[in-house]
Design a protein around this motif. Structure first.
Motif, PDB file in Angstrom:
ATOM      1  N   LYS A 176      -6.361   8.884  -1.347  1.00  0.00           N
ATOM      2  CA  LYS A 176      -7.814   8.908  -1.509  1.00  0.00           C
ATOM      3  C   LYS A 176      -8.287  10.166  -2.234  1.00  0.00           C
ATOM      4  O   LYS A 176      -9.329  10.155  -2.895  1.00  0.00           O
ATOM      5  N   ALA A 177      -7.525  11.237  -2.111  1.00  0.00           N
ATOM      6  CA  ALA A 177      -7.898  12.492  -2.758  1.00  0.00           C
ATOM      7  C   ALA A 177      -7.481  12.546  -4.221  1.00  0.00           C
ATOM      8  O   ALA A 177      -7.919  13.437  -4.962  1.00  0.00           O
ATOM      9  N   HIS A 178      -6.658  11.573  -4.653  1.00  0.00           N
ATOM     10  CA  HIS A 178      -6.138  11.610  -6.028  1.00  0.00           C
ATOM     11  C   HIS A 178      -6.274  10.258  -6.724  1.00  0.00           C
ATOM     12  O   HIS A 178      -5.282   9.681  -7.184  1.00  0.00           O
ATOM     13  N   PRO A 179      -7.493   9.737  -6.819  1.00  0.00           N
ATOM     14  CA  PRO A 179      -7.666   8.459  -7.534  1.00  0.00           C
ATOM     15  C   PRO A 179      -7.309   8.568  -9.007  1.00  0.00           C
ATOM     16  O   PRO A 179      -6.984   7.559  -9.643  1.00  0.00           O
ATOM     17  N   GLU A 180      -7.373   9.785  -9.569  1.00  0.00           N
ATOM     18  CA  GLU A 180      -7.061   9.961 -10.986  1.00  0.00           C
ATOM     19  C   GLU A 180      -5.594   9.623 -11.278  1.00  0.00           C
ATOM     20  O   GLU A 180      -5.254   9.213 -12.401  1.00  0.00           O
ATOM     21  N   VAL A 181      -4.714   9.775 -10.281  1.00  0.00           N
ATOM     22  CA  VAL A 181      -3.304   9.430 -10.480  1.00  0.00           C
ATOM     23  C   VAL A 181      -3.154   7.926 -10.666  1.00  0.00           C
ATOM     24  O   VAL A 181      -2.466   7.460 -11.579  1.00  0.00           O
ATOM     25  N   LEU A 182      -3.831   7.160  -9.826  1.00  0.00           N
ATOM     26  CA  LEU A 182      -3.780   5.699  -9.958  1.00  0.00           C
ATOM     27  C   LEU A 182      -4.480   5.262 -11.230  1.00  0.00           C
ATOM     28  O   LEU A 182      -4.007   4.344 -11.924  1.00  0.00           O
ATOM     29  N   ASN A 183      -5.593   5.904 -11.577  1.00  0.00           N
ATOM     30  CA  ASN A 183      -6.293   5.567 -12.818  1.00  0.00           C
ATOM     31  C   ASN A 183      -5.364   5.726 -14.019  1.00  0.00           C
ATOM     32  O   ASN A 183      -5.306   4.858 -14.902  1.00  0.00           O
ATOM     33  N   ALA A 184      -4.644   6.840 -14.062  1.00  0.00           N
ATOM     34  CA  ALA A 184      -3.723   7.086 -15.176  1.00  0.00           C
ATOM     35  C   ALA A 184      -2.573   6.098 -15.157  1.00  0.00           C
ATOM     36  O   ALA A 184      -2.147   5.603 -16.208  1.00  0.00           O
ATOM     37  N   PHE A 185      -2.076   5.790 -13.968  1.00  0.00           N
ATOM     38  CA  PHE A 185      -0.935   4.884 -13.812  1.00  0.00           C
ATOM     39  C   PHE A 185      -1.249   3.491 -14.348  1.00  0.00           C
ATOM     40  O   PHE A 185      -0.391   2.814 -14.917  1.00  0.00           O
ATOM     41  N   LEU A 186      -2.506   3.060 -14.180  1.00  0.00           N
ATOM     42  CA  LEU A 186      -2.906   1.707 -14.578  1.00  0.00           C
ATOM     43  C   LEU A 186      -3.604   1.666 -15.937  1.00  0.00           C
ATOM     44  O   LEU A 186      -4.059   0.604 -16.359  1.00  0.00           O
ATOM     45  N   GLN A 222      -6.012  -6.447  -8.918  1.00  0.00           N
ATOM     46  CA  GLN A 222      -4.779  -5.760  -9.307  1.00  0.00           C
ATOM     47  C   GLN A 222      -4.780  -4.277  -8.946  1.00  0.00           C
ATOM     48  O   GLN A 222      -3.739  -3.718  -8.607  1.00  0.00           O
ATOM     49  N   ARG A 223      -5.940  -3.632  -9.008  1.00  0.00           N
ATOM     50  CA  ARG A 223      -5.965  -2.217  -8.659  1.00  0.00           C
ATOM     51  C   ARG A 223      -5.510  -2.007  -7.213  1.00  0.00           C
ATOM     52  O   ARG A 223      -4.729  -1.088  -6.929  1.00  0.00           O
ATOM     53  N   GLU A 224      -5.953  -2.854  -6.321  1.00  0.00           N
ATOM     54  CA  GLU A 224      -5.566  -2.736  -4.923  1.00  0.00           C
ATOM     55  C   GLU A 224      -4.079  -3.050  -4.745  1.00  0.00           C
ATOM     56  O   GLU A 224      -3.358  -2.346  -4.026  1.00  0.00           O
ATOM     57  N   ILE A 225      -3.620  -4.117  -5.410  1.00  0.00           N
ATOM     58  CA  ILE A 225      -2.211  -4.516  -5.291  1.00  0.00           C
ATOM     59  C   ILE A 225      -1.292  -3.408  -5.795  1.00  0.00           C
ATOM     60  O   ILE A 225      -0.356  -2.980  -5.108  1.00  0.00           O
ATOM     61  N   GLN A 226      -1.557  -2.941  -7.009  1.00  0.00           N
ATOM     62  CA  GLN A 226      -0.675  -1.945  -7.604  1.00  0.00           C
ATOM     63  C   GLN A 226      -0.831  -0.579  -6.940  1.00  0.00           C
ATOM     64  O   GLN A 226       0.124   0.196  -6.882  1.00  0.00           O
ATOM     65  N   GLY A 227      -2.019  -0.298  -6.440  1.00  0.00           N
ATOM     66  CA  GLY A 227      -2.208   0.935  -5.684  1.00  0.00           C
ATOM     67  C   GLY A 227      -1.379   0.941  -4.404  1.00  0.00           C
ATOM     68  O   GLY A 227      -0.766   1.958  -4.045  1.00  0.00           O
ATOM     69  N   ASP A 228      -1.337  -0.196  -3.717  1.00  0.00           N
ATOM     70  CA  ASP A 228      -0.526  -0.305  -2.505  1.00  0.00           C
ATOM     71  C   ASP A 228       0.954  -0.099  -2.820  1.00  0.00           C
ATOM     72  O   ASP A 228       1.676   0.583  -2.078  1.00  0.00           O
TER      73      ASP A 228
END
Length: 312
Positions: A176-186, A222-228
């Motif tokens: 939750k503190a690093h949404p930018e990591v998931l943003n970059a990943f996707l 997909q954001r939720e799936i791939q984030g998990d």
């Protein structure tokens, strides 16, 4: 009257075609299927005679079984190929995380049940990227079913983790503190770079591939799936010692064909197999993470030579 007779004949032929049973794949022609596994529709590609030794192809992120389109026909004259899409990927169902728990344990269980449903009881595994943690979970659960291993940029060693995993480890610690990591990943840029980064032959890469993958990543849910799954990837790193120990003990025939310029799973991950599998065949290829995009013929030749040494 001839046109009437011809019309009747054509109508009969079309009707017969519509009612005909699907043709089995007996050669290099790929066929496409869906099967219900644990309530999830699983799409898969199949080619080659069912009587031949089976190679199961497990794809990487964010791709699907489509990544094997060019490889399958080169192997299917001698082998039976099965390439599924995981839940949440490609043309398989993508149930919401409230209906399907997206962990690597669960993906592995679904893929294991998929193979059982198809009555595939002996196989060689081709493991790429996400395919490695999925495949190794299945192998440890059913070691008697494994004939041989083919590893292509499928990492199971800490030495193989590239620089980007430092940032991903921050996401594991507190997503939750690093949404930018998931943003970059996707992101589109990351999706494209997974193919082009490290290659010296960008002209061999089809832009349709990453455009299609990014379209898939942009679908609702997909954001939720791939984030998990990205969060759960930490369990794979924790499992590395267990998988390495299994290799040391069982010594399966193993071919490693690795794009040595992969910035995500670096070449040290390929070399590390030597410490546990001194007899493994290890080939570092002038390619990146999706080595099949530019080294299809070379990888196919390596597989054919390798498999010929270990007939079932």
């Amino acid at each position: 009257m001839n046109w009437i007779a011809n019309y009747v004949l054509a109508t009969a032929l079309l009707a017969g075609t519509a009612q005909a049973a699907p043709l089995p794949s007996t050669n290099a022609t790929t066929t496409y299927h869906r099967v219900l596994v644990d309530g999830v529709g699983i799409f898969y590609r199949e080619a080659g005679p069912e009587s031949a030794p089976t190679i199961v192809l497990f794809h990487g992120f964010p791709s699907s079984s489509r990544e094997f389109d060019t490889l399958i026909p080169l192997l299917a004259t001698k082998y039976h190929l099965i390439a599924p899409d995981y839940p949440g990927f490609g043309l398989s169902d993508a149930p919401s995380p409230s209906a399907y728990t997206y962990t690597f344990d669960h993906l592995a269980q679904t893929m294991s049940d998929f193979l059982e449903k198809l009555k595939v009881t002996q196989y060689t595994m081709y493991l790429h990227d996400y395919g490695a943690p999925i495949g190794f979970r299945i192998i440890l659960a059913h070691p008697d079913k494994l004939h041989a291993l083919i590893i292509q940029n499928g990492n199971i060693y800490k030495a193989g983790l590239g620089a980007k995993w430092t940032r991903i480890a921050e996401y594991w610690a507190d997503p939750k503190a690093h949404p930018e990591v998931l943003n970059a990943f996707l992101s589109f840029e990351a999706t494209k770079d997974r193919h082009l980064a490290g290659t010296s032959h960008p002209e061999r890469y089809n832009p349709d591939t990453w455009n299609s993958e990014y379209t898939d990543l942009s679908r609702p849910g997909q954001r939720e799936i791939q984030g998990d799954l990205l969060y759960d990837y930490r369990t794979n790193v924790a499992s590395y010692p267990q998988w390495e120990a299994w290799l040391r003990k069982h010594q399966p025939p193993t071919l490693v064909a690795w794009g040595e310029h992969d910035p995500s799973f670096i070449a040290a991950g390929a070399e590390a197999f030597r410490q546990d599998l001194p007899h493994a065949e290890i080939h570092l290829l002038d390619a990146g993470h999706f080595a099949l995009d530019e080294k299809t013929d070379e990888i196919a030749d390596l597989i054919l030579q390798f498999m010929a040494k270990y007939p079932e």
